[in-house]
Design an enzyme around this catalytic site. Structure first.
Site, PDB file in Angstrom:
ATOM      1  N   ARG A  54       0.847  -1.216   0.000  1.00 22.63           N
ATOM      2  CA  ARG A  54       0.000   0.000   0.000  1.00 22.63           C
ATOM      3  C   ARG A  54       0.875   1.256   0.000  1.00 22.63           C
ATOM      4  NH1 ARG A  54      -2.823   1.456   4.352  1.00 22.63           N
ATOM      5  NH2 ARG A  54      -2.923  -0.653   5.168  1.00 22.63           N
ATOM      6  N   TYR A 106     -14.827  19.166 -14.796  1.00 23.91           N
ATOM      7  CA  TYR A 106     -15.225  17.760 -14.720  1.00 23.91           C
ATOM      8  C   TYR A 106     -16.351  17.588 -13.701  1.00 23.91           C
ATOM      9  CZ  TYR A 106     -14.611  12.694 -14.724  1.00 23.91           C
ATOM     10  OH  TYR A 106     -14.810  11.356 -14.848  1.00 23.91           O
ATOM     11  N   ASP A 174      -5.816  21.323 -12.629  1.00 26.76           N
ATOM     12  CA  ASP A 174      -6.093  20.026 -13.239  1.00 26.76           C
ATOM     13  C   ASP A 174      -5.510  20.049 -14.652  1.00 26.76           C
ATOM     14  OD1 ASP A 174      -7.268  17.888 -14.695  1.00 26.76           O
ATOM     15  OD2 ASP A 174      -8.932  17.768 -13.275  1.00 26.76           O
ATOM     16  N   LYS A 199      -6.455   9.527 -19.429  1.00 24.20           N
ATOM     17  CA  LYS A 199      -6.751  10.137 -20.730  1.00 24.20           C
ATOM     18  C   LYS A 199      -5.502  10.170 -21.609  1.00 24.20           C
ATOM     19  CE  LYS A 199     -10.598  10.799 -18.459  1.00 24.20           C
ATOM     20  NZ  LYS A 199     -10.956  12.067 -17.844  1.00 24.20           N
TER      21      LYS A 199
HETATM   22  C1  LIG Z   1     -11.455  12.169 -16.483  1.00 22.25           C
HETATM   23  C2  LIG Z   1     -11.158  13.374 -15.690  1.00 22.25           C
HETATM   24  C3  LIG Z   1     -11.006  13.285 -14.313  1.00 22.25           C
HETATM   25  C4  LIG Z   1     -11.233  12.001 -13.553  1.00 22.25           C
HETATM   26  O1  LIG Z   1     -10.318  11.011 -13.928  1.00 22.25           O
HETATM   27  P1  LIG Z   1     -10.583   9.432 -13.753  1.00 22.25           P
HETATM   28  O2  LIG Z   1      -9.252   8.850 -14.084  1.00 22.25           O
HETATM   29  O3  LIG Z   1     -11.683   9.073 -14.698  1.00 22.25           O
HETATM   30  O4  LIG Z   1     -11.006   9.208 -12.342  1.00 22.25           O
HETATM   31  C5  LIG Z   1     -10.694  14.444 -13.630  1.00 22.25           C
HETATM   32  N1  LIG Z   1     -10.502  15.613 -14.252  1.00 22.25           N
HETATM   33  C6  LIG Z   1     -10.651  15.731 -15.584  1.00 22.25           C
HETATM   34  C7  LIG Z   1     -10.452  17.059 -16.222  1.00 22.25           C
HETATM   35  C8  LIG Z   1     -10.981  14.611 -16.344  1.00 22.25           C
HETATM   36  O5  LIG Z   1     -11.126  14.738 -17.654  1.00 22.25           O
END
Ligand SMILES: *Cc1c(COP(=O)(O)O)cnc(C)c1O
Length: 370
Positions: A54, A106, A174, A199
């Site tokens: 962990r 998001y 972000d 992504k």
């Molecule tokens: C997809 C996304 C998230 C969340 O990510 P996950 O890996 O799906 O939990 C957060 N912020 C943005 C801008 C995103 O596109």
């Protein structure tokens, strides 16, 4: 190892986080699949870096070194982007603190704030990415998303960080849509970067990943402690897959961005496509700030086809554009966001360009739109 700070993006991606060469060993060591590790019977966990899976995993640490190099800070990876964002917010915010979150970012972050943050007494203010922002006096943390998902608005991070810091507030960016090759928020003055690695960063649509990066140990330490107690860690195999994929980030983004530019130009000329947004298109509201701030543009664009049925017809008729959520993968995909309960219009589409040949993609989209 030679100083790599002047290397270009492709070189940095290929080498990021790799250990020193060892004869007989692979370039990227395979995933270390372990829950407990052997302990020294006399000295216990003090004797080795790894005691339990962990808090400790060497595959994860190599990935963190890689992303940290690209972001220009120290990095902690999480099981998903949401695990990273919610972990960051819960590790840094206390009851009575105020936080500013994107009104157009998001969607699950807003849902989490309205539910969990509000319940523990954190005061939540929502601001559109382009502003106006509320006063930052008395605010603990300002989280922005730039370019924002899914609307693709952009905010000047350096200017925002100056204003926030003047009032004593922290800034987190972000960086999911841009990736660290598109912009380095820590260089622009942000205190923290948070992102989904699900992504474009990893780009193969085969894993979930998130991370937090910072140059400030006082901010990263509580995030690390949070991750250890909650266990929001990625598995070793996913961490290894992510590191393997990172090597081609420069190549993938180059094609995705070129495809997005070609598609944006094609869609801009069509009278049956409304509300087109791509920050690299001259005339886009985000163009000037993106041109000044970003080192390269995302492969994602958004537009409105007028209704749910036309979106379905388009996706049905297309050979190359897959109906799928998420974005940044090798295959071109499109998502009608409203089907997920998002607050976008019924015909609003976020389209993510893959690495197909540009001419094939343009021909396919043209034919599918009818
Ligand atoms: C997809 C996304 C998230 C969340 O990510 P996950 O890996 O799906 O939990 C957060 N912020 C943005 C801008 C995103 O596109």
């Amino acid at each position: 190892m030679t100083d790599g700070t002047r290397d270009g993006d492709g070189t940095r991606c290929v080498r990021a986080g790799l250990p020193e060469p060892v004869p007989g060993q692979p370039f990227l060591p395979g995933p270390v699949l372990a829950a407990p590790y052997h302990l020294d019977p006399w000295r216990g966990p003090a004797a080795a870096a790894d005691g339990y899976g962990r808090p400790d995993n060497p595959t994860r640490r190599l990935l963190e070194a890689a992303i940290g190099e690209l972001e220009g800070g120290d990095c902690r990876v999480f099981a998903s982007g949401q695990a990273a964002i919610t972990g960051l917010l819960l590790a840094l915010l206390r009851p009575g603190d105020a936080v500013v979150l994107p009104a157009d970012g998001y969607f699950p972050v807003r849902a989490f704030a309205a539910d969990t943050l509000a319940r523990i007494g954190v005061r939540v203010h929502l601001a559109p990415t382009v502003g106006p922002y509320p006063s930052f006096e008395g605010v603990r943390l300002v989280l922005v998303e730039t370019p924002a998902n899914p609307g693709l608005d952009v905010v000047d991070v350096a200017a925002l960080a100056r204003d926030a810091h003047a009032a004593g507030a922290l800034v987190a960016v972000d960086n999911t849509t841009a990736t660290p090759l598109g912009q380095r928020p820590l260089d622009l003055g942000a205190d923290l970067v948070v992102a989904s690695g699900t992504k474009a960063l990893t780009g193969h649509s085969d894993l979930l990943l998130g991370y937090v990066a910072s140059r400030t140990p006082d901010l990263l330490d509580p995030v690390t402690a949070w991750r250890t107690v909650t266990g929001a860690v990625p598995g070793a195999f996913d961490a290894w897959l992510a590191h393997r994929s990172l090597a081609t980030l420069d190549l993938r983004l180059a094609r995705q961005s070129a495809n997005a530019e070609a598609l944006a130009r094609l869609l801009a000329d069509r009278s049956d496509v409304a509300g087109l947004r791509w920050p690299g298109l001259p005339g886009d509201p985000a163009y000037a700030v993106a041109a000044a701030q970003m080192r390269r543009l995302p492969g994602v664009l958004s537009f409105d086809l007028g209704g749910a049925e036309r979106v379905a017809r388009f996706l049905d008729a297309s050979r190359l554009v897959g109906a799928a959520t998420s974005f940044g993968g090798l295959h071109t995909t499109a998502d009608r966001r409203a089907q997920w309960g998002d607050d976008t219009a019924p015909g609003f589409v976020r389209l993510s360009c893959g690495v197909e040949d540009t001419a094939d993609l343009l021909a396919d989209v043209t034919a599918a739109l009818g």
